[in-house]
Enzyme design. Sequence first.
Site, PDB file in Angstrom:
ATOM      1  N   ASN A   1      76.552 -15.635   4.569  1.00  0.00           N
ATOM      2  CA  ASN A   1      76.222 -15.706   2.249  1.00  0.00           C
ATOM      3  C   ASN A   1      77.198 -17.273   1.647  1.00  0.00           C
ATOM      4  O   ASN A   1      78.294 -17.396   1.778  1.00  0.00           O
ATOM      5  CB  ASN A   1      77.390 -14.488   2.547  1.00  0.00           C
ATOM      6  CG  ASN A   1      77.784 -14.736   1.251  1.00  0.00           C
ATOM      7  OD1 ASN A   1      76.595 -15.329   0.236  1.00  0.00           O
ATOM      8  ND2 ASN A   1      78.302 -13.651   0.382  1.00  0.00           N
TER       9      ASN A   1
ATOM     10  N   LYS B   1      78.007 -18.195  -1.250  1.00  0.00           N
ATOM     11  CA  LYS B   1      78.234 -17.888  -2.391  1.00  0.00           C
ATOM     12  C   LYS B   1      77.592 -19.102  -3.531  1.00  0.00           C
ATOM     13  O   LYS B   1      76.859 -19.631  -2.838  1.00  0.00           O
ATOM     14  CB  LYS B   1      79.009 -18.535  -1.598  1.00  0.00           C
ATOM     15  CG  LYS B   1      79.875 -16.347  -0.861  1.00  0.00           C
ATOM     16  CD  LYS B   1      81.465 -15.639  -1.243  1.00  0.00           C
ATOM     17  CE  LYS B   1      81.724 -15.413  -0.017  1.00  0.00           C
ATOM     18  NZ  LYS B   1      83.072 -15.003  -0.209  1.00  0.00           N
TER      19      LYS B   1
ATOM     20  N   HIS C   1      78.248  -7.125  -2.951  1.00  0.00           N
ATOM     21  CA  HIS C   1      79.185  -7.766  -2.446  1.00  0.00           C
ATOM     22  C   HIS C   1      80.561  -7.448  -3.118  1.00  0.00           C
ATOM     23  O   HIS C   1      79.816  -7.287  -4.581  1.00  0.00           O
ATOM     24  CB  HIS C   1      78.325  -9.491  -2.829  1.00  0.00           C
ATOM     25  CG  HIS C   1      79.500 -10.041  -2.100  1.00  0.00           C
ATOM     26  ND1 HIS C   1      81.139 -10.795  -2.145  1.00  0.00           N
ATOM     27  CD2 HIS C   1      79.869 -10.527  -0.160  1.00  0.00           C
ATOM     28  CE1 HIS C   1      81.558 -11.110  -1.641  1.00  0.00           C
ATOM     29  NE2 HIS C   1      81.286 -11.157  -0.251  1.00  0.00           N
TER      30      HIS C   1
ATOM     31  N   GLU D   1      82.594  -9.603  -4.533  1.00  0.00           N
ATOM     32  CA  GLU D   1      82.650 -10.530  -5.625  1.00  0.00           C
ATOM     33  C   GLU D   1      82.257  -9.627  -6.835  1.00  0.00           C
ATOM     34  O   GLU D   1      81.988  -9.706  -7.790  1.00  0.00           O
ATOM     35  CB  GLU D   1      82.707 -11.620  -5.081  1.00  0.00           C
ATOM     36  CG  GLU D   1      83.375 -12.420  -4.505  1.00  0.00           C
ATOM     37  CD  GLU D   1      82.787 -13.096  -3.453  1.00  0.00           C
ATOM     38  OE1 GLU D   1      82.045 -13.908  -3.062  1.00  0.00           O
ATOM     39  OE2 GLU D   1      84.124 -13.515  -1.831  1.00  0.00           O
TER      40      GLU D   1
ATOM     41  N   GLU E   1      82.825  -5.385   4.819  1.00  0.00           N
ATOM     42  CA  GLU E   1      83.694  -6.444   4.437  1.00  0.00           C
ATOM     43  C   GLU E   1      84.880  -5.741   3.599  1.00  0.00           C
ATOM     44  O   GLU E   1      84.971  -5.916   2.403  1.00  0.00           O
ATOM     45  CB  GLU E   1      82.965  -6.680   3.469  1.00  0.00           C
ATOM     46  CG  GLU E   1      81.583  -8.202   3.891  1.00  0.00           C
ATOM     47  CD  GLU E   1      80.934  -9.185   3.283  1.00  0.00           C
ATOM     48  OE1 GLU E   1      81.494  -9.454   4.573  1.00  0.00           O
ATOM     49  OE2 GLU E   1      81.173  -8.842   2.576  1.00  0.00           O
TER      50      GLU E   1
ATOM     51  N   GLY F   1      87.438 -14.695   2.959  1.00  0.00           N
ATOM     52  CA  GLY F   1      88.083 -15.688   1.977  1.00  0.00           C
ATOM     53  C   GLY F   1      89.729 -15.961   2.390  1.00  0.00           C
ATOM     54  O   GLY F   1      90.386 -17.153   1.795  1.00  0.00           O
TER      55      GLY F   1
ATOM     56  N   SER G   1      86.390 -13.360   6.741  1.00  0.00           N
ATOM     57  CA  SER G   1      86.869 -14.266   7.767  1.00  0.00           C
ATOM     58  C   SER G   1      86.559 -14.227   8.843  1.00  0.00           C
ATOM     59  O   SER G   1      87.074 -14.645  10.141  1.00  0.00           O
ATOM     60  CB  SER G   1      88.470 -14.432   7.971  1.00  0.00           C
ATOM     61  OG  SER G   1      89.125 -14.379   6.537  1.00  0.00           O
TER      62      SER G   1
HETATM   63  P1  PGA Z   1      84.580 -14.874   4.175  1.00  0.00           P
HETATM   64  O1  PGA Z   1      83.302 -14.590   3.101  1.00  0.00           O
HETATM   65  O2  PGA Z   1      84.314 -14.630   5.135  1.00  0.00           O
HETATM   66  O3  PGA Z   1      84.544 -17.053   4.043  1.00  0.00           O
HETATM   67  O4  PGA Z   1      86.009 -14.463   4.584  1.00  0.00           O
HETATM   68  C1  PGA Z   1      82.469 -13.119   3.765  1.00  0.00           C
HETATM   69  C2  PGA Z   1      81.921 -12.376   2.797  1.00  0.00           C
HETATM   70  O5  PGA Z   1      82.574 -12.513   1.378  1.00  0.00           O
HETATM   71  O6  PGA Z   1      81.049 -12.357   2.773  1.00  0.00           O
END
Ligand code: PGA
Length: 250
Positions: A9, A11, A95, A97, A167, A173, A213
């Site tokens: 992803n 983003k 997601h 976000e 998640e 992140g 992460s």
């Molecule tokens: P990350 O993001 O691996 O940077 O923690 C995962 C995601 O939001 O899909």
Amino acid sequence: MRTKIIAGNWKMNKGINDSKALAASIVEKANSINGVDIVLCPTYLSLSSVAEAIKGSNCKLGAQDAHWEDDGAYTGKISVSMLKEAGVEYVILGHSEQRQFFNETDETVNKKVVKVLAAELKPIICVGESLEQREAEKTEEVVIAQVKGAYANISEEDAQKTVVAYEPIWAIGTGKTASTAQAQEVHATIRKLLAELYSQSTADSIRIQYGGSMKPENAKDLLSQPDIDGGLIGGAALKPDSFIGIIEAA
Ligand code: PGA
């Protein structure tokens, strides 16, 4: 046996040229790896350039969202037919976000799941709890409500075409990963719920990715759990070596 699925992803990172270059270097290293589904999810703007870069390779194209209407006055939105035309196979929906910053709800996720499936694309349905919810011991309740919401009125046949991504928001992140036991526990809860909503065989066929992460160093442990069938990767998907490291672990 569920084939592991590793999706990047990206983003809101990488412009058209950088996306193409990143995809090309992933393809170069991924082409010799078999037995894992690999999905790259760049921004809408870079879908075409990434589609070109992965042509003939073992990488598939994914989008980060889709709108539930066919077309019309929805400034800033993209429809499933547009995604399909661009060569997309998978679509990330719900997601955290999107839920946190853009008013995504279980209801809008469900509308998008319906639309994506109708277009014969495969949704990657994201669910997960916040730190506050985890500390209040509400993880199970939150995740169950999100899964039930996303799958409302989805037939068993369609459900088999979906992927779930668990998640935990506090792990996205942040460099903090859920422990393998914490992740496995929620994955098992989701699979049990899918068995209740549909059947054990359907639940056994749906892949449940972990996201938050994930990196080469922790991928092997997470991916060796019985109910963890892949990863949805943010930060580590932007570096070819770490993304490939995760694919190799899978
Ligand atoms: P990350 O993001 O691996 O940077 O923690 C995962 C995601 O939001 O899909």
